[in-house]
Design a protein around this motif. Structure first.
Motif, PDB file in Angstrom:
ATOM      1  N   ARG A 274       0.836  -1.188   0.000  1.00  0.00           N
ATOM      2  CA  ARG A 274       0.000   0.000   0.000  1.00  0.00           C
ATOM      3  C   ARG A 274       0.876   1.244   0.000  1.00  0.00           C
ATOM      4  O   ARG A 274       1.879   1.307   0.713  1.00  0.00           O
ATOM      5  N   ALA A 275       0.483   2.227  -0.770  1.00  0.00           N
ATOM      6  CA  ALA A 275       1.288   3.433  -0.937  1.00  0.00           C
ATOM      7  C   ALA A 275       1.503   4.158   0.388  1.00  0.00           C
ATOM      8  O   ALA A 275       2.548   4.784   0.605  1.00  0.00           O
ATOM      9  N   GLU A 276       0.515   4.064   1.303  1.00  0.00           N
ATOM     10  CA  GLU A 276       0.610   4.836   2.534  1.00  0.00           C
ATOM     11  C   GLU A 276       1.505   4.177   3.586  1.00  0.00           C
ATOM     12  O   GLU A 276       1.784   4.763   4.628  1.00  0.00           O
ATOM     13  N   GLN A 277       1.953   2.932   3.339  1.00  0.00           N
ATOM     14  CA  GLN A 277       2.794   2.263   4.324  1.00  0.00           C
ATOM     15  C   GLN A 277       4.277   2.473   3.988  1.00  0.00           C
ATOM     16  O   GLN A 277       4.628   3.069   2.984  1.00  0.00           O
ATOM     17  N   ILE A 278       5.140   1.970   4.874  1.00  0.00           N
ATOM     18  CA  ILE A 278       6.582   2.050   4.636  1.00  0.00           C
ATOM     19  C   ILE A 278       6.899   1.376   3.310  1.00  0.00           C
ATOM     20  O   ILE A 278       6.356   0.326   2.989  1.00  0.00           O
ATOM     21  N   SER A 279       7.791   1.963   2.540  1.00  0.00           N
ATOM     22  CA  SER A 279       8.130   1.382   1.244  1.00  0.00           C
ATOM     23  C   SER A 279       9.102   0.219   1.428  1.00  0.00           C
ATOM     24  O   SER A 279      10.308   0.416   1.587  1.00  0.00           O
ATOM     25  N   PHE A 280       8.570  -0.970   1.425  1.00  0.00           N
ATOM     26  CA  PHE A 280       9.435  -2.148   1.514  1.00  0.00           C
ATOM     27  C   PHE A 280      10.249  -2.319   0.240  1.00  0.00           C
ATOM     28  O   PHE A 280      11.362  -2.844   0.280  1.00  0.00           O
ATOM     29  N   ARG A 281       9.707  -1.877  -0.875  1.00  0.00           N
ATOM     30  CA  ARG A 281      10.480  -1.966  -2.114  1.00  0.00           C
ATOM     31  C   ARG A 281      11.808  -1.245  -1.964  1.00  0.00           C
ATOM     32  O   ARG A 281      12.875  -1.776  -2.294  1.00  0.00           O
ATOM     33  N   ASP A 282      11.762  -0.027  -1.434  1.00  0.00           N
ATOM     34  CA  ASP A 282      12.990   0.750  -1.258  1.00  0.00           C
ATOM     35  C   ASP A 282      13.920   0.093  -0.245  1.00  0.00           C
ATOM     36  O   ASP A 282      15.144   0.053  -0.441  1.00  0.00           O
ATOM     37  N   ALA A 283      13.346  -0.415   0.842  1.00  0.00           N
ATOM     38  CA  ALA A 283      14.168  -1.060   1.870  1.00  0.00           C
ATOM     39  C   ALA A 283      14.833  -2.322   1.337  1.00  0.00           C
ATOM     40  O   ALA A 283      16.014  -2.584   1.605  1.00  0.00           O
TER      41      ALA A 283
END
Length: 324
Positions: A225-234
């Motif tokens: 979800r866009a509003e959560q922490i970006s796991f993609r970036d992490a």
């Protein structure tokens, strides 16, 4: 295909934990991934429909694997199986989630969930019981009646079992809870039941593994979800720090926003229970063999799958070891 007996399934799971040198990062094995997929997508599993003999055989496979890896049942449970029952469109469906715990070495009150659904849609003889139909996806030329579900989602389960194997060789700081969900194809039934009876831990996040065997874009993508922490970036940041030779942005955004994938796999149930959750996928329902009798083990790209699972392991490893 030849009939695969339970003894062979147990043999595939046994002896997979191997010692590694101190300080050496364990490596994911494409060969082991393939062995798991071939067992779970075998004709003897009859498409792993929840509540059928094939579904129970798949559940037994996961239990044997968890036992061989030395995982523990959840506190208060006598075994790995967590049975559930739900009524859907007049039919009572009974399934079993399979949950195994790898205790952490530090914060044992905090837990990371790694999950994958092990059920699929059965065979043509079972289709009338389902809330959807797949008759148009039967291979009539070969007279194949079994939806083997190699990519969906034997590949995700195989990835989960490989992550069990490599993390057993590490020293996780947090608890790792590995869960094989049933009833996903019926409407996330198993994960929704699990979310109603969560064990008493502080959950850091849920990583769900889905359809990793035929990567459509050559690399995995993250459903969040866009509003959560970006796991993609992490994940990408951790992967770069591992100096493993993967591209800078190996994990990509969801390339299929119109498919509404966030609400279509088991991480959504855990998200609704207040747990930060995301899925890593390699393909979507646009895959040509999605819910098709041709979704067979020999259609998967195991070298690419091995690369993706190794990347997932390296990317979440700092989180698991408490280094980030």
């Amino acid at each position: 295909m030849r009939t695969i007996c339970r003894g062979v399934i147990v043999w595939l799971c046994m002896g997979l934990v191997v010692k590694h040198c101190v300080g050496q990062t364990p490596a994911v094995s494409a060969e082991r991934l393939q062995a798991h997929v071939e067992a779970l997508a075998h004709d003897s599993m009859q498409g792993r429909l929840t509540g059928t003999a094939g579904g129970m055989l798949a559940a037994a496979y996961l239990k044997e694997a968890f036992t061989s890896f030395g995982l523990q049942p959840l506190p208060g449970q006598k075994g790995f199986g967590l049975p559930w029952s739900q009524r859907i469109k007049g039919n009572i469906w009974q399934g079993e989630n399979i949950a195994g715990l790898l205790p952490g070495s530090g914060r044992t009150d905090s837990t990371i969930i790694i999950s994958a659904h092990y059920d699929h849609v059965g065979a043509t003889s079972m289709q009338r019981a389902l809330p959807f139909g797949n008759y148009n996806k039967v291979n009539r030329k070969e007279k194949d009646s079994i939806f083997n579900g190699a990519n969906d989602n034997a590949s995700g389960v195989a990835a989960m079992l490989e992550l069990v194997r490599v993390f057993v060789q590490d020293t996780p700081y947090y608890n790792l809870l590995f869960v094989g969900f049933s009833g996903e194809e019926l409407g996330l039934l198993g994960s929704s039941e699990f979310s109603l009876k969560l064990p008493p831990y502080r959950f850091l996040f849920n990583l769900n593994l889905e359809m990793l065997g035929r990567p459509e874009k050559g690399c995995p993508f993250v459903i969040e979800r866009a509003e959560q922490i970006s796991f993609r970036d992490a994940l990408n940041e951790n992967l770069m720090k591992a100096n493993s030779g993967f591209p800078k942005k190996y994990f990509s955004d969801d390339p299929y926003p119109s498919q509404n994938l966030f609400e279509r796999s088991d991480h959504f149930s855990l998200h609704n229970a207040g747990i930060t959750s995301f899925s890593v996928m390699g393909s979507s329902p646009t895959d040509r063999y999605y819910h098709h009798t041709d979704d067979e083990a020999n259609t998967l790209n195991y070298p690419a799958m091995g690369q993706m699972v190794q990347a997932i392991y390296l990317a979440i490893r700092p989180l698991v070891l408490g280094k980030r």
